[in-house]
Enzyme design. Sequence first.
Site, PDB file in Angstrom:
ATOM      1  N   ASP A 211     -81.933 -50.434  22.324  1.00  0.00           N
ATOM      2  CA  ASP A 211     -82.550 -49.163  21.961  1.00  0.00           C
ATOM      3  C   ASP A 211     -84.078 -49.283  22.022  1.00  0.00           C
ATOM      4  O   ASP A 211     -84.649 -50.281  21.580  1.00  0.00           O
ATOM      5  CB  ASP A 211     -82.115 -48.797  20.534  1.00  0.00           C
ATOM      6  CG  ASP A 211     -82.523 -47.394  20.139  1.00  0.00           C
ATOM      7  OD1 ASP A 211     -82.151 -46.467  20.871  1.00  0.00           O
ATOM      8  OD2 ASP A 211     -83.205 -47.228  19.117  1.00  0.00           O
ATOM      9  N   GLU A 263     -82.963 -49.433  27.320  1.00  0.00           N
ATOM     10  CA  GLU A 263     -83.211 -47.985  27.258  1.00  0.00           C
ATOM     11  C   GLU A 263     -84.718 -47.783  27.223  1.00  0.00           C
ATOM     12  O   GLU A 263     -85.380 -48.087  26.237  1.00  0.00           O
ATOM     13  CB  GLU A 263     -82.581 -47.369  26.002  1.00  0.00           C
ATOM     14  CG  GLU A 263     -82.701 -45.850  25.973  1.00  0.00           C
ATOM     15  CD  GLU A 263     -83.388 -45.278  24.737  1.00  0.00           C
ATOM     16  OE1 GLU A 263     -83.418 -44.053  24.620  1.00  0.00           O
ATOM     17  OE2 GLU A 263     -83.925 -46.038  23.911  1.00  0.00           O
TER      18      GLU A 263
HETATM   19  C1  NOJ Z   1     -82.796 -43.751  21.416  1.00  0.00           C
HETATM   20  C2  NOJ Z   1     -81.419 -43.361  20.989  1.00  0.00           C
HETATM   21  O1  NOJ Z   1     -80.644 -43.099  22.126  1.00  0.00           O
HETATM   22  C3  NOJ Z   1     -81.568 -42.167  20.087  1.00  0.00           C
HETATM   23  O2  NOJ Z   1     -80.330 -41.571  19.797  1.00  0.00           O
HETATM   24  C4  NOJ Z   1     -82.298 -42.590  18.838  1.00  0.00           C
HETATM   25  O3  NOJ Z   1     -82.524 -41.465  18.023  1.00  0.00           O
HETATM   26  C5  NOJ Z   1     -83.640 -43.236  19.176  1.00  0.00           C
HETATM   27  N1  NOJ Z   1     -83.538 -44.164  20.263  1.00  0.00           N
HETATM   28  C6  NOJ Z   1     -84.184 -43.966  17.967  1.00  0.00           C
HETATM   29  O4  NOJ Z   1     -83.363 -45.062  17.656  1.00  0.00           O
END
Ligand code: NOJ
Length: 540
Positions: A211, A263
């Site tokens: 993440d 991500e």
């Molecule tokens: C990316 C995640 O996909 C999202 O759902 C989340 O709110 C943020 N990162 C913070 O962790």
Amino acid sequence: MALDRNSAWWRGAAIYQVYVRSFADSDGDGTGDLAGVRSRLPYLAELGIDAIWFNPWYPSPMDDGGYDVADYRDIEPMFGSLAEAEKLIEEAHNLGIRIIIDIVPNHCSDVHPWFTAALAAGPGSPERQRFWFRDGRGEHGELPPTNWQSRFGGSAWTRVTEPDGTPGQWFLHLYSSRQPDLNWTNPQVHTEFADILRFWFNRGVDGFRIDVADGLVKEDGLPDVDDPNGRLPYSDLDGVHEIYREWRKIADSYPDKRVFVGEMWLPDPLRFAMYLRPDELHSAFNFDFLSCPWDAKRLREVVDATLAAHAPVNAPATWVLSNHDVTRHVTRYGREDTSFSFADRQHQAPTDRELGTKRARAAALLTLALPGGVYIYQGEELGLSEVEDLADEVREDPVFRRTKGADIGRDGCRVPVPWSGTASPYGFNTTGAAPWLPQPLDWASSTVEAQTDDPASMLELYRAALKLRHIEAGLGDGPMAWLDGLPSGVLAFSRADRFACVVNLSGSAVPLPPHVEVLLTSGPLDDTDLPSDTAVWLRT
Ligand code: NOJ
């Protein structure tokens, strides 16, 4: 189906994203759970996917749907137990399905023991140095330490009350105020996450989705940003690559292949590719493709730029149309402006669902034929659209709260999956309990049950395409070549073994290029012509 433990399986994998809370509810409390996922593994095996990516399944107050982790070594009690997760991993492996789980290293929950200890220990303590505590500005420290804004709206700083009851320091949170950012300059943070990775690798998980992969390292001295709105750029800092080199060594210390998927929402393809160097992450989500409008020229540019960025580091591209953060693509593709951007999510802009569905079908064949890995977000295979009319009272996304409704947030793509029956909960559970987010009244024809064996359904299109993806040697990882000479507005490319994919975005029917067999179409052909917003897989 036995798993070949040493193949570079992720390079061409079809990975299905499970948002546990909304997938299948076995105990009838309105929230999905791991037992529910276990009961639906045969469905996923039959769908033809290679791996599952789970959104965070750890104990969490659910301030941000589990991206606020209270304990990285356990399972959220609403979802089940560690023993249940171990059974799930084993059963998935027995079906030939690998497991990727989410890791959230940028921040934890405010109820994580590290953060409660930091609050109790007070300013200057080693406990506070695992986070970003700073004194405020202004005469009495009443102003935030910098102008940084949270990506969910509002200041990125929240002031705490010190143990003696006085207003005290501020802590940094790039997301909600219940998600304090961890300080990656602290060696304890490194040791802790290395240990967490091993904890799950030792339990058989095949990889991690990271993440906010580009966000862990903050600029020295935390300077104010130039942006008048205090918006932090999605720009990464060099130090983050050292973290992934450490992590890669851990993954590589296992005899079978374990992978990392990053991500990042990085606009610069060169910076993006840096994460995919051979001693860092294995792959990363391609959000340029997701954000791209339904336009042949633009899509071709994105495909070319993606492949060009990945080639020098020999990483596989990935293709993503939807996930738990963005407006479902059936809805996006039915709007006048078919692009996606967080800055303007076009909530409730008029959409033509029939057109969006037609395009989503074509996009599925495009995506599944492109070289590399592909991600399928639960419900995408059912053609679900964004649920845009949720009542304010039921919304849970901190984006809705923190922007005071200016951005209604992401709940609309997180509504529980419809499995069967003609009314809510549509088989999401068998007790009839209300799902944690209400399902639309018109989902009876969207259920797995209703779509199964209907050759015109989205589900059967995905099943057929995923099946062919396994059989066709040229699909997944490997080269592609554009086929030129077709009318403008048509995307056509070949893969190995006399395979071609043709997608017509031109607005009128076009003749098919020479072929010996039509393998699959996203919609009916017009005699031998390919209608607009339709895709076809051909044997050439
Ligand atoms: C990316 C995640 O996909 C999202 O759902 C989340 O709110 C943020 N990162 C913070 O962790």
